[in-house]
Design a protein around this motif. Sequence first.
Motif, PDB file in Angstrom:
ATOM      1  N   LYS A 196       0.811  -1.218   0.000  1.00  0.00           N
ATOM      2  CA  LYS A 196       0.000   0.000   0.000  1.00  0.00           C
ATOM      3  C   LYS A 196       0.852   1.280   0.000  1.00  0.00           C
ATOM      4  O   LYS A 196       0.320   2.373  -0.208  1.00  0.00           O
ATOM      5  N   LEU A 197       2.145   1.146   0.268  1.00  0.00           N
ATOM      6  CA  LEU A 197       2.998   2.324   0.360  1.00  0.00           C
ATOM      7  C   LEU A 197       3.028   3.107  -0.943  1.00  0.00           C
ATOM      8  O   LEU A 197       3.127   4.340  -0.940  1.00  0.00           O
ATOM      9  N   HIS A 198       2.948   2.440  -2.059  1.00  0.00           N
ATOM     10  CA  HIS A 198       3.110   3.110  -3.348  1.00  0.00           C
ATOM     11  C   HIS A 198       1.821   3.767  -3.833  1.00  0.00           C
ATOM     12  O   HIS A 198       1.773   4.322  -4.936  1.00  0.00           O
ATOM     13  N   THR A 199       0.792   3.739  -3.012  1.00  0.00           N
ATOM     14  CA  THR A 199      -0.459   4.415  -3.352  1.00  0.00           C
ATOM     15  C   THR A 199      -0.220   5.914  -3.501  1.00  0.00           C
ATOM     16  O   THR A 199       0.450   6.538  -2.673  1.00  0.00           O
ATOM     17  N   ARG A 235       7.287   5.983  -9.276  1.00  0.00           N
ATOM     18  CA  ARG A 235       8.736   6.090  -9.195  1.00  0.00           C
ATOM     19  C   ARG A 235       9.223   7.407  -9.801  1.00  0.00           C
ATOM     20  O   ARG A 235      10.310   7.887  -9.478  1.00  0.00           O
ATOM     21  N   ASN A 236       8.400   8.007 -10.652  1.00  0.00           N
ATOM     22  CA  ASN A 236       8.796   9.271 -11.264  1.00  0.00           C
ATOM     23  C   ASN A 236       8.930  10.388 -10.231  1.00  0.00           C
ATOM     24  O   ASN A 236       9.923  11.122 -10.216  1.00  0.00           O
ATOM     25  N   ALA A 250       2.923  10.045 -11.535  1.00  0.00           N
ATOM     26  CA  ALA A 250       3.645   9.758 -12.777  1.00  0.00           C
ATOM     27  C   ALA A 250       3.928  11.014 -13.582  1.00  0.00           C
ATOM     28  O   ALA A 250       5.027  11.217 -14.085  1.00  0.00           O
ATOM     29  N   LEU A 251       2.921  11.884 -13.717  1.00  0.00           N
ATOM     30  CA  LEU A 251       3.079  13.142 -14.455  1.00  0.00           C
ATOM     31  C   LEU A 251       1.904  14.085 -14.288  1.00  0.00           C
ATOM     32  O   LEU A 251       2.022  15.276 -14.553  1.00  0.00           O
ATOM     33  N   ALA A 252       0.745  13.568 -13.851  1.00  0.00           N
ATOM     34  CA  ALA A 252      -0.491  14.351 -13.910  1.00  0.00           C
ATOM     35  C   ALA A 252      -1.151  14.545 -12.552  1.00  0.00           C
ATOM     36  O   ALA A 252      -2.291  15.013 -12.479  1.00  0.00           O
ATOM     37  N   GLY A 253      -0.437  14.194 -11.481  1.00  0.00           N
ATOM     38  CA  GLY A 253      -1.065  14.253 -10.168  1.00  0.00           C
ATOM     39  C   GLY A 253      -1.775  12.952  -9.850  1.00  0.00           C
ATOM     40  O   GLY A 253      -1.578  11.938 -10.532  1.00  0.00           O
TER      41      GLY A 253
END
Length: 467
Positions: free
Chosen positions: A105-108, A112-113, A202-205
Amino acid sequence: MKENNKLWGGRFSSSSAKLLEEFNTSLPFDKRLYKQDIKCSKAHAKMLEKCEIINTKEKDLIINGLETIESLIDSGEFKFCISDEDIHMAVEKKLIELIGDSGKKLHTARSRNDQVAVDFRLFVLEQNKYIRSLLINLIETLINISQSHTDTIMPGMTHLQHAQPVNFAFILCAYVNMFMRDIHRLEDSYKQNNYCPLGSAALAGTPYNTDRFYTARELGFASPTLNAMDSVSDRDFALDFLYSLSVIVMHISRFAEELVLWSSSEFAFITLSDSYSTGSSIMPQKKNPDIPELLRGKSGRVYGNLISLLTTLKGLPLAYNKDTQEDKECVFDSLDTIDISLRILNDMLKEITINKQNMENACKMGHLTATDLADFLVQAVKIPFREAHHIVGKVVAYAESCNKDLSELTEDELCKVDSKIPQEAHKVLDIYTSMNSRNSYGGTSTASTQAQIQSIIAWLEIHKIGL
């Protein structure tokens, strides 16, 4: 065919080729960012819990797991695997291994960007402060030397030709001013780049109800970055740092050139310590200034790293591109180069010997007081400077015909060159009188140099704050 077991491998039907893993990985060098990665992940976990995206128990498990991983890496027990690609995946994979599904769940609400952008930016900002502290140490050493040499006279030069007499501390203070500007440049860069990209995803929020201001405060940034797309692709902070390091190494190189010249038999103004010199494999009499020469030579690689990153970034479209994986090694290499360069320069300077008599003797060559004589004729005889310049040129020619320095001429010799030269003009030919006559703000007189030193000491007290 073997199933792809990457954390991102769901849409892939086969495992990565071994050569791809070798070419694609950044783990051998970006594992250096492990402390920043763990620090930023802990802040992200706290924010997720604050925003009720994960619960308190999950947050505690994640933070405890991250602290365990940090301890394992600190102790050397952590097993890095090239297939993990980068430090971010290595930490996350180990976290899931330690705490199970809560680790997933940490990567919610992040990518990586933005993860690499915040880790690397935080690292650069931390190293910005570290390099400033080394510059402070170097300035203090130079000032300590300077305080004992405000009346140690030596030839000041232009075009590497004897020009006017100055004191040794005055020259050291000139280099101190360069290093002070380096600190100002780093301070400005720190303020310019002290913004947090974490949460840009990633790029867009992200569609999650997150609080980027919270993570920015938690990590010590001034505020979050404004635009998510710019945030994940921006490496200006790395370029600013590399440029600052390039200017520092240029200043070091200039100073190193002086040390090489001053320590030569032709100058013999200083003697380098045996502890910071080397010998020749064939000529037993040699004592080589290898440290200043290496310091001078290091500039090339630091400049190259700046150009390398500028070239990498110059054609990249928005947003994140894998090319930016090439941003770290050049920064790490320049940082390590400047780190050891500043430390060894500082240590070497503490052990140099100043040959005061040789410096004074050198002031009696090259007619260093010629300008003083011209200025005296302008002020005392009231003739135009260009005419005074011509008269003094004749005096210099006469001195050379007698194989003398201008300062060695007698009153009679001086006055017979031109009828407009009064006897009292002879007093301005003294090299110490010349040096101390330049008492303007920023000048080389002993009093002016002492004032500069006091100003620098006061400046140091202000700029030590926060380091």
